[in-house]
Every structure is written in structure tokens, then in C-alpha cells.
Design an enzyme around this catalytic site. Structure first.
Site, mmCIF file in Angstrom:
data_model
loop_
_atom_site.group_PDB
_atom_site.id
_atom_site.type_symbol
_atom_site.label_atom_id
_atom_site.label_comp_id
_atom_site.label_asym_id
_atom_site.label_seq_id
_atom_site.Cartn_x
_atom_site.Cartn_y
_atom_site.Cartn_z
ATOM 1 N N ARG A 120 0.726 -1.098 -0.296
ATOM 2 C CA ARG A 120 0.328 -0.584 -0.445
ATOM 3 C C ARG A 120 0.613 1.708 0.292
ATOM 4 O O ARG A 120 0.745 2.439 -0.520
ATOM 5 C CB ARG A 120 -1.173 -0.080 0.767
ATOM 6 C CG ARG A 120 -2.395 -0.863 1.155
ATOM 7 C CD ARG A 120 -3.471 0.202 1.906
ATOM 8 N NE ARG A 120 -3.089 -1.086 3.259
ATOM 9 C CZ ARG A 120 -2.780 -1.982 3.861
ATOM 10 N NH1 ARG A 120 -3.865 -3.053 2.672
ATOM 11 N NH2 ARG A 120 -2.474 -3.132 4.409
ATOM 12 N N TYR A 158 0.263 5.001 -2.514
ATOM 13 C CA TYR A 158 0.206 5.481 -1.776
ATOM 14 C C TYR A 158 1.012 6.974 -2.670
ATOM 15 O O TYR A 158 0.357 7.868 -2.973
ATOM 16 C CB TYR A 158 0.483 5.504 -0.316
ATOM 17 C CG TYR A 158 -0.514 4.745 0.545
ATOM 18 C CD1 TYR A 158 -1.866 5.067 0.443
ATOM 19 C CD2 TYR A 158 -0.576 4.394 1.444
ATOM 20 C CE1 TYR A 158 -2.656 4.117 1.120
ATOM 21 C CE2 TYR A 158 -1.296 3.847 2.610
ATOM 22 C CZ TYR A 158 -2.601 3.367 2.054
ATOM 23 O OH TYR A 158 -3.181 2.888 2.470
ATOM 24 N N TYR A 208 -13.294 9.900 0.475
ATOM 25 C CA TYR A 208 -13.589 9.150 1.837
ATOM 26 C C TYR A 208 -13.738 10.119 3.479
ATOM 27 O O TYR A 208 -12.151 9.802 3.553
ATOM 28 C CB TYR A 208 -14.224 8.331 1.938
ATOM 29 C CG TYR A 208 -13.780 6.916 2.089
ATOM 30 C CD1 TYR A 208 -12.385 6.472 1.783
ATOM 31 C CD2 TYR A 208 -14.157 6.672 3.977
ATOM 32 C CE1 TYR A 208 -11.646 5.551 2.252
ATOM 33 C CE2 TYR A 208 -12.634 5.575 4.377
ATOM 34 C CZ TYR A 208 -12.429 5.070 4.093
ATOM 35 O OH TYR A 208 -11.409 4.073 4.591
#
Ligand code: SAM
Length: 263
Positions: A67, A71, A93
Site C-alpha cells: 500500500r 500511496y 472518503y
């Protein structure tokens, strides 16, 4: 100040209902809109902004891509149009500054490069939690940790405060590639929490409603049962306080009062 501006903002948690006028006006003004949110919300937002760029496509399949690499790629996707002199609005979100690496990193980098860059706040998962569960962090104080970080480091915990552990659904994944956890990893977290709580201490698995037609998840269970529970990537673990506040006699004496003044 260079030409081009970056605004990073939030969609809130519930589809459509948490989007503010301020955010909509930033989206309307932008030359380029990038978004990171669940599929339903993305489809809804694409109805308004068809040219929207979906940042979630940069995630790899479960277990396959770090991840942290994702990013960096998201940050680049945001900065590239900015460097080309565009007005860029990236919408994430929840609140873009709460447990979110990319928004903070992109704003910092943009400012270092001489661009105007601002973050607009929005409704985060914990804001929903206080409303749905009726828990006021001001009553007991609040400790809020990323679950894996809390597990693998020696972090202090105050069981007389409300405790919120984020990302319980991936707890123990040190590879940063997985979108799920395992019961032995949850057990490791429980074992650590047993330093402060009894096995029967009630904890809550919380998921705020993402769609306006659904309710929130509020699953109450004893701490010791946690390894048998089911988790999603959006699950948050809430640990209500053990109400054991001990008076600080030294501080009370400095105010010229005794413990009786607290009753
Ligand atoms: C990377 S953080 C992003 C948080 C987001 N920026 C916010 O403002 O809420 C992801 C974690 O937020 C929490 N979270 C996200 N959506 C949630 C929801 N619908 N209900 C409860 N917790 C949620 C979970 O702990 C999840 O693992």
C-alpha cells in the site's frame, strides 16, 4: 506562488449526505478531479463529474501490492496535473486528514514546490461513531490508535478513557499488502488488550452506514470473543471506558480542596 492550486477535501462517510456546499464548489471550480472512495460513492460522484479520475484503481489485488507504493502513486497522480498548472481537487472518503497518508503528503509536497494547497475538513468515521453509539469523547477522554501500530509498539493505554482502534480489519499485516486479517492476529491484539481489560469487558465492532438505505453495525461482544468475529476493511473497534478514575490528591491539594469536592 506558482500557477495551479491543490484542494484536498472529503466526501464524508455516507453517500451524498455528508457532501458540503463548500466541497461541491471546490469540485465545480477544479480543472481536474481525483477521487478515492467506495464503488457506490464513486459511481454517484461520477454522475456529477464524468471526467473524475478514480485513485482506487491504483490499489493492487489482496496480498499483491504494498500500500505504501500505492500511496506514492496516488500522490504523484495528484501532483502531476498541479505541476502542469491545473486547479486540482482530490476528494477522499471521510475526512481527508484523518488516518490518511496521501492527502497530508500531497499537500506538504505541493507547498514545498511553491503551490497553494489547502485541506478542507469533512465528516470522518469517528464523527459518525459518536452520534451512532451515543459516546461523547468529552465525557471520558479519548485514545485513538491505528490497531497494528498499537499492537507492535509500546503505546500507553488509559482504560478509563474511550478507546478507538482503527483498521482492526487488517490488524497485524506488517506487509501492508492485505485487505483482511486472521483470527490469530486478532488474538494477539486481544492478548495485549488483556493487560488493561478483563476478558468479559464489552467492546463494539462499529461500521457507519455508507449507503443512506442501510443502518450502522454496532456489534457488542466480550473482548475475549473478538478473534471469532467478522471484520471488514471499514470496521472500527470501540472500547468503552472502564470507569475507574482515581482522584489526583496532589493536584486537588494544590487547589485547596479534597476528593469530596469531586462528588
Ligand atoms: C485509512 S482509514 C480512513 C479514515 C477516513 N479518512 C475517515 O475520515 O474516517 C480507514 C479506517 O477508517 C475506519 N472507517 C472507515 N470507514 C468506516 C465506516 N464506514 N465505519 C466505521 N469505521 C470506518 C476504519 O477503522 C477503517 O479501517
Amino acid at each position: 506562488m506558482l500557477r495551479g492550486k491543490l484542494v484536498i477535501t472529503g466526501f464524508g462517510i455516507q453517500l451524498g449526505r455528508h457532501l458540503t456546499r463548500r466541497v461541491e464548489s471546490e469540485l465545480d471550480k477544479a480543472d481536474v478531479v481525483l477521487a478515492m472512495m467506495d464503488d457506490f460513492s464513486l459511481t454517484w460522484l461520477k454522475g456529477k463529474y464524468p471526467a473524475l479520475i478514480d485513485l482506487s484503481l491504483l490499489y493492487g489485488k489482496d496480498g499483491q501490492k504494498d500500500r505504501r507504493q500505492t500511496y506514492r502513486e496516488m500522490e504523484l497522480a495528484i501532483l502531476e496535473p498541479l505541476r502542469a498548472g491545473k486547479n486540482v481537487c482530490a476528494i477522499f472518503y471521510g475526512h481527508p486528514g484523518v488516518f490518511a497518508d496521501v492527502p497530508h503528503a500531497a499537500i506538504k509536497q505541493a507547498r514545498e514546490e511553491g503551490y497553494e494547497a489547502i485541506m478542507e475538513p469533512a465528516i470522518s468515521a469517528d464523527a459518525c461513531l459518536y452520534a451512532d453509539l451515543g459516546l461523547d469523547p468529552g465525557m471520558s477522554g479519548l485514545q485513538s490508535y491505528e490497531a497494528t501500530q498499537f499492537l507492535v509498539y509500546q503505546r500507553p493505554l488509559d482504560p478509563s478513557a474511550l478507546v478507538v482502534l482503527w483498521q482492526i480489519g487488517v490488524v497485524g499485516d506488517l506487509t501492508c499488502t492485505q485487505f483482511h486479517t486472521y483470527s490469530d492476529r486478532v488474538q494477539a491484539l486481544v492478548t495485549k488488550l488483556l493487560r488493561w481489560y478483563e476478558p468479559e469487558h464489552e467492546v463494539i465492532l462499529y461500521e457507519a452506514a455508507v449507503l443512506p438505505i442501510e443502518g450502522h453495525r454496532e456489534e457488542r461482544l466480550p473482548l475475549s470473543e473478538l478473534p471469532n468475529a467478522s471484520f471488514k476493511t471499514i470496521t472500527t473497534l470501540v472500547i468503552p471506558p472502564k470507569l475507574e478514575w482515581l482522584a489526583d490528591h496532589e493536584a486537588l491539594a494544590s487547589l485547596g480542596v479534597t476528593e469530596d469536592a469531586l462528588l
